[in-house]
Design a protein around this motif. Structure first.
Motif, PDB file in Angstrom:
ATOM      1  N   CYS A  49       0.813  -1.223   0.000  1.00  0.00           N
ATOM      2  CA  CYS A  49       0.000   0.000   0.000  1.00  0.00           C
ATOM      3  C   CYS A  49       0.851   1.281   0.000  1.00  0.00           C
ATOM      4  N   GLN A  50       2.177   1.132  -0.002  1.00  0.00           N
ATOM      5  CA  GLN A  50       3.115   2.255  -0.076  1.00  0.00           C
ATOM      6  C   GLN A  50       3.093   3.164   1.160  1.00  0.00           C
ATOM      7  N   SER A  51       2.430   2.748   2.208  1.00  0.00           N
ATOM      8  CA  SER A  51       2.530   3.504   3.464  1.00  0.00           C
ATOM      9  C   SER A  51       3.973   3.425   3.958  1.00  0.00           C
ATOM     10  N   ASN A  52       4.463   4.550   4.510  1.00  0.00           N
ATOM     11  CA  ASN A  52       5.819   4.465   5.079  1.00  0.00           C
ATOM     12  C   ASN A  52       5.780   4.231   6.586  1.00  0.00           C
ATOM     13  N   ASP A  53       4.607   3.867   7.087  1.00  0.00           N
ATOM     14  CA  ASP A  53       4.461   3.568   8.506  1.00  0.00           C
ATOM     15  C   ASP A  53       4.753   2.085   8.735  1.00  0.00           C
ATOM     16  N   LEU A  54       6.053   1.785   8.806  1.00  0.00           N
ATOM     17  CA  LEU A  54       6.471   0.394   8.973  1.00  0.00           C
ATOM     18  C   LEU A  54       7.096   0.215  10.355  1.00  0.00           C
ATOM     19  N   ASN A  55       6.718  -0.863  11.020  1.00  0.00           N
ATOM     20  CA  ASN A  55       7.341  -1.237  12.295  1.00  0.00           C
ATOM     21  C   ASN A  55       8.117  -2.532  12.114  1.00  0.00           C
ATOM     22  N   TRP A  56       8.979  -2.815  13.071  1.00  0.00           N
ATOM     23  CA  TRP A  56       9.665  -4.116  13.053  1.00  0.00           C
ATOM     24  C   TRP A  56       8.906  -5.080  13.937  1.00  0.00           C
ATOM     25  N   LEU A  57       8.495  -6.191  13.326  1.00  0.00           N
ATOM     26  CA  LEU A  57       7.715  -7.213  14.033  1.00  0.00           C
ATOM     27  C   LEU A  57       8.652  -8.344  14.469  1.00  0.00           C
ATOM     28  N   ASP A  58       8.568  -8.749  15.722  1.00  0.00           N
ATOM     29  CA  ASP A  58       9.306  -9.927  16.187  1.00  0.00           C
ATOM     30  C   ASP A  58       8.548 -11.175  15.744  1.00  0.00           C
ATOM     31  N   CYS A  59       9.212 -12.046  14.994  1.00  0.00           N
ATOM     32  CA  CYS A  59       8.539 -13.245  14.480  1.00  0.00           C
ATOM     33  C   CYS A  59       8.863 -14.451  15.354  1.00  0.00           C
ATOM     34  N   SER A  60       8.056 -15.505  15.170  1.00  0.00           N
ATOM     35  CA  SER A  60       8.237 -16.722  15.969  1.00  0.00           C
ATOM     36  C   SER A  60       9.483 -17.484  15.525  1.00  0.00           C
ATOM     37  N   GLY A  61       9.930 -17.224  14.272  1.00  0.00           N
ATOM     38  CA  GLY A  61      11.064 -17.984  13.751  1.00  0.00           C
ATOM     39  C   GLY A  61      10.656 -19.358  13.252  1.00  0.00           C
ATOM     40  N   LYS A  62       9.340 -19.626  13.280  1.00  0.00           N
ATOM     41  CA  LYS A  62       8.847 -20.921  12.787  1.00  0.00           C
ATOM     42  C   LYS A  62       8.303 -20.775  11.376  1.00  0.00           C
ATOM     43  N   GLY A  63       8.507 -21.817  10.590  1.00  0.00           N
ATOM     44  CA  GLY A  63       7.996 -21.777   9.230  1.00  0.00           C
ATOM     45  C   GLY A  63       8.118 -23.128   8.583  1.00  0.00           C
ATOM     46  N   LYS A  64       8.025 -23.124   7.231  1.00  0.00           N
ATOM     47  CA  LYS A  64       8.204 -24.384   6.508  1.00  0.00           C
ATOM     48  C   LYS A  64       8.978 -24.108   5.230  1.00  0.00           C
ATOM     49  N   VAL A  65       9.572 -25.162   4.714  1.00  0.00           N
ATOM     50  CA  VAL A  65      10.325 -25.049   3.468  1.00  0.00           C
ATOM     51  C   VAL A  65       9.336 -24.869   2.318  1.00  0.00           C
ATOM     52  N   TYR A  66       9.486 -23.771   1.590  1.00  0.00           N
ATOM     53  CA  TYR A  66       8.611 -23.500   0.445  1.00  0.00           C
ATOM     54  C   TYR A  66       9.199 -24.123  -0.826  1.00  0.00           C
ATOM     55  N   SER A  67      10.502 -23.950  -0.982  1.00  0.00           N
ATOM     56  CA  SER A  67      11.225 -24.629  -2.057  1.00  0.00           C
ATOM     57  C   SER A  67      12.676 -24.741  -1.631  1.00  0.00           C
ATOM     58  N   HIS A  68      13.418 -25.643  -2.282  1.00  0.00           N
ATOM     59  CA  HIS A  68      14.800 -25.869  -1.829  1.00  0.00           C
ATOM     60  C   HIS A  68      15.645 -26.387  -2.972  1.00  0.00           C
ATOM     61  N   THR A  69      16.941 -26.223  -2.831  1.00  0.00           N
ATOM     62  CA  THR A  69      17.880 -26.807  -3.777  1.00  0.00           C
ATOM     63  C   THR A  69      19.139 -27.184  -3.013  1.00  0.00           C
ATOM     64  N   THR A  70      19.697 -28.317  -3.355  1.00  0.00           N
ATOM     65  CA  THR A  70      20.980 -28.698  -2.767  1.00  0.00           C
ATOM     66  C   THR A  70      22.074 -28.329  -3.757  1.00  0.00           C
ATOM     67  N   VAL A  71      22.973 -27.474  -3.293  1.00  0.00           N
ATOM     68  CA  VAL A  71      24.031 -26.974  -4.171  1.00  0.00           C
ATOM     69  C   VAL A  71      25.252 -27.879  -4.076  1.00  0.00           C
ATOM     70  N   HIS A  72      25.748 -28.291  -5.262  1.00  0.00           N
ATOM     71  CA  HIS A  72      26.936 -29.148  -5.317  1.00  0.00           C
ATOM     72  C   HIS A  72      28.113 -28.435  -5.971  1.00  0.00           C
ATOM     73  N   ARG A  73      27.840 -27.294  -6.597  1.00  0.00           N
ATOM     74  CA  ARG A  73      28.917 -26.509  -7.221  1.00  0.00           C
ATOM     75  C   ARG A  73      28.744 -25.109  -6.659  1.00  0.00           C
ATOM     76  N   ALA A  74      29.566 -24.748  -5.680  1.00  0.00           N
ATOM     77  CA  ALA A  74      29.368 -23.481  -4.985  1.00  0.00           C
ATOM     78  C   ALA A  74      29.853 -22.316  -5.840  1.00  0.00           C
ATOM     79  N   PRO A  75      29.190 -21.167  -5.684  1.00  0.00           N
ATOM     80  CA  PRO A  75      29.606 -19.993  -6.454  1.00  0.00           C
ATOM     81  C   PRO A  75      30.983 -19.487  -6.029  1.00  0.00           C
ATOM     82  N   ARG A  76      31.371 -19.813  -4.806  1.00  0.00           N
ATOM     83  CA  ARG A  76      32.701 -19.437  -4.308  1.00  0.00           C
ATOM     84  C   ARG A  76      33.248 -20.621  -3.526  1.00  0.00           C
TER      85      ARG A  76
END
Ligand SMILES: [Zn+2]
Lengths: 134, 384
Positions: A49-76
């Motif tokens: 909504c482009q409001s600039n009234d933003l606060n910082w919310l403390d989250c539970s830190g709980k969630g689920k994997v939405y998508s994933h990839t196992t990397v075998h060739r690292a960028p560095r």
């Protein structure tokens, strides 16, 4: 898999509350006070909504994997393979990128319940990794 | 039908310089070669070009430096890349700012530090970099979600990669000319970012490319088969490699651009003869088939296995081997998709890679891991 030579975040004025939260052991996300949208990555205004009234919310830190990839060739060479990069869908309805640790890489699957695990990398930077919920 | 103003513009010259994993040439020499090649392909002289978008990737040569180099006095200089650069040039011609525009670009020596992946694959954002993200992983996160939702398989990816690579194997100008692979070879190649294996991914290489556009009226005076812009659209979501590539938000990037494109042209996917679409990773073909309307959402994998994309299928795709086998050089690769389409429509391909009587070609840039997809439809005739 993290060590002191992986590229680390350089917090900006905008992102500093998020990284400070990590150091304090709290996963924080911006939340719009007008429409309650969670905004990530940090922005100067709400992406809904482009409001600039933003606060910082403390989250539970709980969630689920939405998508994933196992990397075998690292960028560095500093990243030790294999490792899992995942999009985590947090309980509060927002998404972030992270690594999933604490289980064999082949066990990671879509919808797997995970929770944040903070790891102090340097005095300034603590990174929010995710591990399977026990 | 009134038609899109894009249809008053034609591509009359299209040229790829020699491409290689590593070129020994200077980047500006490659760029000059691209310009000369496109002029030759159009049967034009540089003095006839009054619109410039001529740049290089590594040395960051700008259009204004090019203008100086060619002693030109253009009415227009462009700034966009890939398909949007073509649309931008076409609109400049439409607006009368110039009559003939050249778009050229080259890349040499950008990726010599082989311990790391190519520099353009490595993001620098604070919410991405520390997780070991890079381009294949970004695209893999899209692919994995699609597999979860629709049961799409690695065998389907392998079929795509093998089809593209075997086209390149038969194209003498491809970096991987002669390198035929089977779907099983793709499945046996080493894992990069699951579900993508080495042969599911684009290569890195060097080279240049150029295109010349002019008004349809001017094109008719030239001794070449004009290839008309039938329609085009761009779809850019922000910001790639910064925000998480969430399928529910960004999986359908390009749908709108394709719809716009087909509507401008008054055509449908079934009218397309050849697909010179973007192939950074095998899965991206499935995604585009679905959002461009060649099949329904979730059916891309089955569509591929029905063989439609092979040279003898209904919709031959990436007929020069694309980013996997032909070349993937800097920004040149973005215009190499339209160049490939022009060469197909002009019948300039090797016999066994020629799509017989092709009149309409669909081209695209970008991809969902990159959160953008641009679309351009080209044809030998303007629909009446
Ligand atoms: Zn809001």
């Amino acid at each position: 898999m993290a060590n002191d030579v992986i590229p680390l975040p350089r917090p900006t004025a905008l992102s500093e509350p998020h990284w400070n939260g990590c150091r304090e052991g709290i996963l924080r996300v911006q939340q719009c006070q007008r429409c309650k949208t969670c905004v990530f990555i940090p922005q100067p205004c709400c992406t809904h909504c482009q409001s600039n009234d933003l606060n910082w919310l403390d989250c539970s830190g709980k969630g689920k994997v939405y998508s994933h990839t196992t990397v075998h060739r690292a960028p560095r060479p500093q990243f030790e393979v294999p490792y899992v990069v995942a999009i985590i869908e947090l309980e509060e309805g927002w998404h972030m990128l992270s690594n999933v640790l604490g289980c064999p890489v082949e066990d990671v699957h879509v919808n797997m319940p995970v929770c944040v695990e903070f790891r102090e990398i340097t005095d300034e930077i603590t990174l929010p990794y995710f591990v399977p919920t026990r | 039908m009134s038609g899109s103003p894009l249809q008053q513009i034609a591509i009359v010259g299209a040229y790829n310089t020699p491409q290689a994993k590593q070129l020994q040439s200077n980047e500006i020499d490659v760029l000059l070669n691209a310009v000369q090649g496109a002029l030759h392909s159009a049967g034009m002289r540089i003095a006839e070009v009054d619109g410039f978008n001529v740049t290089s990737s590594t040395q960051r040569f700008t259009s204004r430096q090019s203008v100086m180099l060619f002693g030109a006095r253009p009415g227009w200089t462009g700034s966009d890349i890939g398909i949007p650069a073509i649309i931008e040039a076409a609109l400049a011609i439409n607006a009368g700012l110039c009559e003939t525009a050249i778009i050229a670009t080259a890349q040499v020596s950008a990726h010599r530090e082989r311990k790391k992946t190519a520099p353009w694959t490595r993001p620098t954002n604070e919410f991405v970099e520390c997780w070991g993200l890079f381009t294949p992983a970004e695209f893999a996160l899209m692919a994995r979600r699609h597999m979860h939702l629709y049961g799409t398989t690695e065998e389907q990816f392998a079929e795509i990669a093998a089809t593209i690579r075997n086209n390149g194997a038969r194209h003498p100008a491809a970096c991987h000319y002669g390198k035929f692979v089977t779907p099983q070879d793709v499945l046996n190649s080493r894992m990069i970012a699951e579900p993508f294996r080495l042969l599911d991914c684009a290569m890195t290489s060097e080279g240049g490319a150029a295109l010349i556009l002019t008004s349809a009226a001017r094109a008719r005076d030239l001794d070449v088969q004009p290839v008309y812009l039938l329609g085009g659209g761009t779809d850019k979501q922000g910001m790639a490699y910064v925000t998480a590539p969430v399928w529910d938000k960004y999986g359908d990037v390009g749908r709108r651009a394709a719809k716009q494109t087909f509507s401008q042209a008054g055509l449908h996917p079934t009218d397309v003869d050849v697909l010179e679409i973007y192939d950074p990773f095998s899965f991206e073909i499935i995604r585009q088939l679905e959002v461009f309307g060649f099949c329904s959402l979730g059916e891309g994998g089955d569509f591929v296995m029905e063989g439609h994309l092979r040279m003898d299928g209904r919709f031959p795709m990436v007929t020069n081997g694309g980013l996997m086998s032909f070349s993937h050089a800097g920004l040149a690769q973005l215009i190499q998709k339209p160049i490939s389409a022009v060469q197909q429509l002009r019948g300039e391909y090797p016999e066994e890679l020629t799509v017989k009587d092709a009149k309409v070609a669909l081209t695209s840039n970008g991809g969902s891991g990159a959160l953008f997809t641009d679309v351009l439809l080209l044809g030998t005739e303007v629909p009446s």
